[in-house]
Design a protein around this motif. Structure first.
Motif, PDB file in Angstrom:
ATOM      1  N   ALA A 291       0.832  -1.206   0.000  1.00 48.43           N
ATOM      2  CA  ALA A 291       0.000   0.000   0.000  1.00 48.43           C
ATOM      3  C   ALA A 291       0.864   1.253   0.000  1.00 48.43           C
ATOM      4  O   ALA A 291       0.565   2.239  -0.694  1.00 48.43           O
ATOM      5  N   ARG A 292       1.949   1.222   0.760  1.00 44.89           N
ATOM      6  CA  ARG A 292       2.825   2.391   0.836  1.00 44.89           C
ATOM      7  C   ARG A 292       3.532   2.635  -0.501  1.00 44.89           C
ATOM      8  O   ARG A 292       3.702   3.780  -0.930  1.00 44.89           O
ATOM      9  N   GLN A 293       3.956   1.552  -1.161  1.00 47.64           N
ATOM     10  CA  GLN A 293       4.593   1.705  -2.472  1.00 47.64           C
ATOM     11  C   GLN A 293       3.638   2.349  -3.472  1.00 47.64           C
ATOM     12  O   GLN A 293       4.026   3.238  -4.241  1.00 47.64           O
ATOM     13  N   ALA A 294       2.392   1.886  -3.479  1.00 49.12           N
ATOM     14  CA  ALA A 294       1.407   2.449  -4.403  1.00 49.12           C
ATOM     15  C   ALA A 294       1.148   3.922  -4.093  1.00 49.12           C
ATOM     16  O   ALA A 294       1.049   4.750  -5.009  1.00 49.12           O
ATOM     17  N   ALA A 295       1.038   4.258  -2.810  1.00 48.33           N
ATOM     18  CA  ALA A 295       0.798   5.654  -2.423  1.00 48.33           C
ATOM     19  C   ALA A 295       1.954   6.547  -2.870  1.00 48.33           C
ATOM     20  O   ALA A 295       1.743   7.667  -3.363  1.00 48.33           O
ATOM     21  N   ILE A 296       3.176   6.054  -2.708  1.00 46.25           N
ATOM     22  CA  ILE A 296       4.352   6.833  -3.121  1.00 46.25           C
ATOM     23  C   ILE A 296       4.348   7.056  -4.628  1.00 46.25           C
ATOM     24  O   ILE A 296       4.637   8.165  -5.114  1.00 46.25           O
ATOM     25  N   GLN A 297       4.022   6.019  -5.392  1.00 48.50           N
ATOM     26  CA  GLN A 297       4.009   6.164  -6.848  1.00 48.50           C
ATOM     27  C   GLN A 297       2.912   7.118  -7.314  1.00 48.50           C
ATOM     28  O   GLN A 297       3.112   7.904  -8.255  1.00 48.50           O
ATOM     29  N   LEU A 298       1.747   7.054  -6.674  1.00 46.86           N
ATOM     30  CA  LEU A 298       0.671   7.987  -7.028  1.00 46.86           C
ATOM     31  C   LEU A 298       1.103   9.427  -6.770  1.00 46.86           C
ATOM     32  O   LEU A 298       0.933  10.310  -7.626  1.00 46.86           O
TER      33      LEU A 298
ATOM     34  N   GLY B  26       0.986  13.292  -0.492  1.00 45.37           N
ATOM     35  CA  GLY B  26       1.439  14.261  -1.481  1.00 45.37           C
ATOM     36  C   GLY B  26       2.953  14.327  -1.537  1.00 45.37           C
ATOM     37  O   GLY B  26       3.663  13.703  -0.745  1.00 45.37           O
ATOM     38  N   GLU B  27       3.441  15.095  -2.499  1.00 43.26           N
ATOM     39  CA  GLU B  27       4.887  15.253  -2.680  1.00 43.26           C
ATOM     40  C   GLU B  27       5.155  16.587  -3.356  1.00 43.26           C
ATOM     41  O   GLU B  27       4.476  16.956  -4.323  1.00 43.26           O
TER      42      GLU B  27
END
Length: 348
Positions: A32-39, A248-249
């Protein structure tokens, strides 16, 4: 000792079961964290790219529509998920757009234009309106976009127009596929993207577009230890799930997306059962080893006592004989010697 070994085996099984469950939670949370980072990263790159286009000043000459359209085509071609990019004037009329789509159309009523007049705007997922009949989405699914808009300002800060971009939401499916391996998909693991109001933006066909109970998307943000829960979902099945907020980023501050990773409890139970069986087998081997060592030690102890008894009996017999010899008077010589007559001694 055997009771202690049996208790140790049971304790080992319980510990293994808890550890296996926690490992599943950690694995799901990592996905889940990987997907959130990519989004977040993908959206941040788009915001940065469009911000640079606006800052370049190349869009200020709105009456040069062909040159603006050419620039927009280059930007659109740089990233496949771009569906449409257009520039409006201050009144909301499209003066140039990729593919010429919607040029001369009034988009002043669209949220992306209204919000984009005031600053950077990133809109949540929505179904296409004006472009629904002009663009083709995934087969069998409605065309859905994520919007980015920025104002075009003159040298004095006055509004010239708005740069708007629509991004195919199908891009999120590509993120999911890049995170999940085929083996993970085979084990029933799924990723869902939930909006800030708990609507399923991406998920299984039966769930997509529906509203979930907030308890199903309990969010994990700054927890030191990721947590998961087992709950019944609308399809009547129980899942082990964990959720991570996409914060966000960079200049993209997020829109409240939550990524949920879940796996049917039947799959997690099977994995846990395998680990527990291995632990119990190891415990049983330990139990047998302890029993065998104990038996050998007892046997050796008995043998040592048997060998040590004979010397002890000999020592006791010798001591008894010694005491008897001290207590018995000296023996008299036999037969007794005859005393010689003095007269006989004289005759000699």
């Amino acid at each position: 000792m055997f009771a202690a070994a049996a208790a140790c085996v049971l304790w080992l099984g319980a510990v293994a079961e808890g550890e296996a469950q926690q490992q599943r939670v950690l694995s799901l949370n990592s996905l889940a964290r990987q997907a959130a980072i990519q989004l977040d990263h993908g959206m941040a790159e788009r915001v940065s790219q469009l911000t640079d286009v606006v800052a370049s000043g190349d869009l200020r000459s709105l009456h040069h529509s062909p040159s603006i359209r050419e620039l927009l085509e280059r930007v659109k071609g740089s990233w496949a998920p771009y569906a449409w990019i257009g520039v409006t004037d201050a009144a909301g009329r499209v003066v140039a757009a990729s593919g010429g789509l919607l040029e001369a159309n009034d988009v002043s009523a669209r949220p992306w234009f209204q919000h984009g007049c005031g600053g950077l705007f990133v809109g949540d997922v929505h179904e296409a309106a004006l472009l629904a009949s002009r663009l083709r989405g995934p087969e069998g699914e409605p065309l859905r976009f994520v919007d980015i808009a920025l104002p075009l300002l003159d040298a004095d800060g006055g509004l010239l127009g708005v740069l708007g971009a629509h991004i195919f939401w199908d891009w999120a499916k590509q993120v999911e596929q890049s995170v999940l391996s085929s083996s993970q998909e085979a084990s029933g693991i799924e990723l869902l993207i939930i909006s800030v109001d708990d609507q399923v933006l991406l998920g299984p066909p039966g769930l997509q577009g529906t509203l979930l109970e907030p308890s199903l998307t309990a969010k994990v943000t700054h927890a030191t230890q990721p947590s998961g829960s087992v709950r019944e979902w609308p399809d009547g099945r129980f899942y082990l799930s964990t959720a991570v907020v996409a914060p966000g980023e960079g200049n993209f501050h997020g829109v409240g997306w939550t990524v949920v990773a879940r796996q049917p409890l039947a799959h997690t139970t099977q994995n846990t059962r395998d680990v527990v069986l291995i632990a119990l087998a190891a415990g049983a081997c330990l139990f047998l080893l302890i029993g065998g060592v104990t038996w050998l030690l007892l046997r050796r102890a008995r043998s040592s006592r048997g060998v040590g008894c004979a010397p002890l009996e000999v020592q006791q017999s010798q001591a008894a004989s010694s005491r008897l010899s001290r207590d018995t008077p000296a023996s008299v010589a036999w037969p007794p010697r005859r005393q010689q007559d003095p007269r006989q001694r004289g005759s000699h």
